[in-house]
Write an enzyme that holds these catalytic residues in place. Sequence first.
Site, short mmCIF file in Angstrom:
data_model
loop_
_atom_site.label_atom_id
_atom_site.label_comp_id
_atom_site.label_asym_id
_atom_site.label_seq_id
_atom_site.Cartn_x
_atom_site.Cartn_y
_atom_site.Cartn_z
N HIS A 173 -1.65 10.02 8.42
CA HIS A 173 -1.55 8.60 8.10
C HIS A 173 -1.05 8.51 6.66
O HIS A 173 -1.02 9.52 5.93
CB HIS A 173 -2.91 7.93 8.27
CG HIS A 173 -3.19 7.51 9.69
ND1 HIS A 173 -4.19 6.63 10.04
CD2 HIS A 173 -2.55 7.83 10.85
CE1 HIS A 173 -4.17 6.43 11.35
NE2 HIS A 173 -3.19 7.15 11.88
N GLU A 215 -2.33 7.25 3.95
CA GLU A 215 -3.31 7.59 2.92
C GLU A 215 -3.59 9.08 2.89
O GLU A 215 -3.77 9.67 1.82
CB GLU A 215 -4.62 6.81 3.16
CG GLU A 215 -4.47 5.29 3.07
CD GLU A 215 -4.11 4.64 4.40
OE1 GLU A 215 -3.48 5.29 5.27
OE2 GLU A 215 -4.48 3.47 4.59
N SER A 218 -4.50 -2.35 5.45
CA SER A 218 -5.94 -2.05 5.44
C SER A 218 -6.19 -0.67 6.05
O SER A 218 -5.70 -0.38 7.15
CB SER A 218 -6.68 -3.12 6.25
OG SER A 218 -8.04 -2.75 6.44
N ASN A 270 3.09 7.46 6.83
CA ASN A 270 2.69 7.86 8.18
C ASN A 270 3.78 8.74 8.80
O ASN A 270 4.96 8.42 8.70
CB ASN A 270 2.49 6.58 9.01
CG ASN A 270 1.93 6.84 10.39
OD1 ASN A 270 2.55 7.51 11.20
ND2 ASN A 270 0.76 6.29 10.67
N CYS A 316 -7.51 2.37 8.11
CA CYS A 316 -8.29 2.56 9.35
C CYS A 316 -9.57 3.33 9.02
O CYS A 316 -9.78 3.76 7.88
CB CYS A 316 -7.43 3.27 10.39
SG CYS A 316 -7.28 5.06 10.12
N CYS A 331 -8.94 6.76 7.42
CA CYS A 331 -8.54 6.73 6.00
C CYS A 331 -9.63 6.12 5.13
O CYS A 331 -9.79 6.50 3.96
CB CYS A 331 -7.22 5.99 5.87
SG CYS A 331 -5.90 6.84 6.81
N ASP A 345 -1.33 4.93 17.37
CA ASP A 345 -1.63 5.29 15.98
C ASP A 345 -3.04 4.88 15.56
O ASP A 345 -3.63 5.48 14.67
CB ASP A 345 -0.61 4.64 15.03
CG ASP A 345 -0.63 5.30 13.66
OD1 ASP A 345 -0.43 6.53 13.61
OD2 ASP A 345 -0.86 4.62 12.65
#
Lengths: 154, 154
Positions: free
Chosen positions: B57, B59, B82, B46, B84, B87, B147
């Site tokens: 982010h 990912e 996990s 991130n 979001c 992503c 975020d």
Amino acid sequence: MTTRDTAEAMLAVALEEAELGAAEGGVPIGAALFGPDGTVLGRGHNRRVQDDDPATHAETAAFRAAGRRPHYHDTVMVTTLSPCWYCSGLVRQFGIGEVIIGEAASFSGGHEWLADNGVRITVLGDLRCAELMSEFIARRPDVWFEDIGEARGD
Amino acid sequence: MTTRDTAEAMLAVALEEAELGAAEGGVPIGAALFGPDGTVLGRGHNRRVQDDDPATHAETAAFRAAGRRPHYHDTVMVTTLSPCWYCSGLVRQFGIGEVIIGEAASFSGGHEWLADNGVRITVLGDLRCAELMSEFIARRPDVWFEDIGEARGD
């Protein structure tokens, strides 16, 4: 909810971005994020071809250009094409309140899912947006299917 | 499906990225995209704080670093937290076949939606990943809620 005349004026900004992308030989999709007073917070276009960057779709480019904000509830994302799942996920996660879409005939992403989740959605059915996409898909199907993760091969 | 031992070895790469992000004062989430032979295609973390970039982010950073590929069906996204909706949408649109998640206790994004859509999901329940997040959320709730698009205020 944004009126149709205002939505079309906002789409012109996203379309300008799509035309820029087309002129650069890229995937011709453009987007802009607007604030509640109608100012452009950020704008951009798909950069897969230009930067060899698979992560920069039009909507993520506009979102990045808008920069950090405490929230996005009162912002409007305008895009020339129905947002794919990646860009629909962006809209949902950041609580963008409204999405105005040039056309959803060339490709239909997650805009109905967004509507089901409370995002105000308008599809304008704009002919120039559709023309840009159909011309690109006919000319570069390989890049287009790569851009939406549907390329063939192993 | 990746075995648990292999998944934990892959998570170590994402966790290294999260620790780098933490050392830079950023949101401590890391990710890596692996190819079918177990090689790292791309990795990242991130960058909201570091680059004032709301669009990067963990990912999406790992995905961008992996570069253009014809498809992602045989790739595995490993992330410390996990994913979001943003992503998760990335994973779904690009047909990434499997997601390995460090923990989903600090935040639960779209991983169940991905499972419902045929993505293989493993949640490892890693304590170090959870510790990094809980420490960050306690120290910088403002940045964390920004975020994930849940910051307060108008």
